[in-house]
Design a protein around this motif. Structure first.
Motif, PDB file in Angstrom:
ATOM      1  N   LEU A 144     -40.020  25.908  15.197  1.00 54.28           N
ATOM      2  CA  LEU A 144     -38.575  26.147  15.162  1.00 54.28           C
ATOM      3  C   LEU A 144     -37.790  24.856  15.389  1.00 54.28           C
ATOM      4  O   LEU A 144     -36.797  24.583  14.697  1.00 54.28           O
ATOM      5  CB  LEU A 144     -38.203  27.187  16.207  1.00 54.28           C
ATOM      6  N   LEU A 145     -38.229  24.052  16.360  1.00 54.19           N
ATOM      7  CA  LEU A 145     -37.545  22.793  16.625  1.00 54.19           C
ATOM      8  C   LEU A 145     -37.737  21.805  15.468  1.00 54.19           C
ATOM      9  O   LEU A 145     -36.837  21.030  15.145  1.00 54.19           O
ATOM     10  CB  LEU A 145     -38.060  22.177  17.924  1.00 54.19           C
ATOM     11  N   ARG A 150     -35.288  22.766  12.873  1.00 54.39           N
ATOM     12  CA  ARG A 150     -33.913  22.499  13.284  1.00 54.39           C
ATOM     13  C   ARG A 150     -33.607  21.008  13.386  1.00 54.39           C
ATOM     14  O   ARG A 150     -32.561  20.534  12.903  1.00 54.39           O
ATOM     15  CB  ARG A 150     -33.661  23.160  14.640  1.00 54.39           C
ATOM     16  N   MET A 151     -34.509  20.245  13.989  1.00 58.58           N
ATOM     17  CA  MET A 151     -34.230  18.853  14.305  1.00 58.58           C
ATOM     18  C   MET A 151     -34.787  17.873  13.288  1.00 58.58           C
ATOM     19  O   MET A 151     -34.274  16.758  13.150  1.00 58.58           O
ATOM     20  CB  MET A 151     -34.787  18.522  15.698  1.00 58.58           C
TER      21      MET A 151
END
Length: 327
Positions: A121-122, A125-126
């Protein structure tokens, strides 16, 4: 400007098995770390064990770095080195050591295994990484398997709330550290990023130096040898092979690979400790491996070039391999 296609996304030609082999090495050694942590943790406090492990790893990695004459990574790599060093090498190890002293191995395995989900997920997102349906499906299957393994290995006593919280925080620190490390691998080699990340983690754990000196004086030789093993193999070697593989794929896919750890822990306990696993445990382990297999399958289209990670073998040539458009 010409963009070199990422080797992990090219559908034709022979596949380079060096990165998968590096990932397998990491998973195997990290699985063995659970056994060593449980053993050394009986004589060493969480902070002292983390510091001793990191100092051992830093000495081994530093010696290898000098032999290979790779030098210090460029300035652009240091934000990622600092993030991974403080969060993953330092904070994660202390929290995991502490958590495993509070809860049984099964509960710890269940809680810590939210880490790969957070990494995916990170990473999306990032880092702008793609979350394919196959990756998400594989992670869901593996997480279910890890939960089954955890439940089957859990003791009959009540799990400590503090231990669960510590394992949860360890998973978050691990995910943030992995996502922080990924950009640094564009500018330095796996050995450089791992060496200085390990050193940063050791510096962050220096407040536990007094406890380490005290524990070394009182600990049995077997516990100290376990600490040295943790520094040389699950840290120095496994974190380097992890960085090598991470530079050649996405953080999400690498995170999914670690779901094989519970299955390997079950197998090691069976072979080394003569602990015969229950049928439910074996089934959960097989689910973990099946999920990893699904998540690692390549599609024809592969990842977009935007999300492809280019391997960098040394800081001196890193900017050239990223193309002339990098400023």
């Amino acid at each position: 400007m010409t963009t070199t296609p990422d080797p992990t996304t090219t559908p034709s030609g022979p596949r380079d098995w060096r990165a998968p082999a590096a990932a397998c090495t990491t998973v195997l050694l990290w699985a063995s770390a659970f056994v060593s942590i449980r053993s050394a943790g009986e004589a060493y406090s969480p902070g002292a064990l983390a510091l001793g492990r990191l100092l051992t790893g830093s000495l081994a990695l530093g010696a290898l770095l000098l032999l290979r004459r790779e030098g210090i990574p460029p300035r652009a790599a240091w934000p990622g080195i600092l993030k991974s060093g403080l969060l993953w090498f330092g904070l994660y190890m202390v929290l995991l050591n502490w958590g495993e002293q509070q809860v049984d191995a099964g509960t710890a395995a269940m809680v810590v295994n939210i880490g790969p989900l957070l990494i995916a997920l990170l990473g999306a997102r990032m880092l702008g990484e793609a979350l394919s349906g196959r990756l998400l499906t594989g992670m869901a299957v593996s997480f279910a398997g890890a939960a089954v393994v955890g439940l089957s290995m859990s003791g009959h006593g009540r799990a400590s709330v503090l231990g669960v919280v510590l394992c949860l925080l360890a998973a978050v620190a691990c995910a943030l550290g992995v996502v922080g490390q990924k950009p640094a691998l564009q500018y330095g080699s796996a050995l450089q990023i791992t060496t200085f990340g390990c050193l940063v983690g050791a510096v962050g754990c220096l407040p536990f130096a007094g406890a380490l000196v005290s524990d070394v004086a009182e600990a049995p030789l077997s516990a100290t040898l376990n600490m040295v093993y943790l520094g040389l193999f699950p840290t120095a070697l496994a974190f380097t092979t992890w960085a090598y593989a991470l530079a050649r794929t996405t953080a999400g896919r690498m995170g999914a690979t670690t779901y094989a750890v519970p299955a390997l822990v079950v197998l090691m306990s069976w072979l080394l400790l003569d602990e015969v696993p229950a049928p439910l445990t074996v089934g959960g382990g097989l689910l973990c491996l099946a999920g990893v297999a699904v998540s690692r399958l390549r599609t024809r289209t592969g990842l977009t070039r935007k999300n492809a990670a280019q391997p960098v073998e040394g800081s001196r040539h890193g900017a050239q391999r990223q193309g002339t458009g990098r400023s």
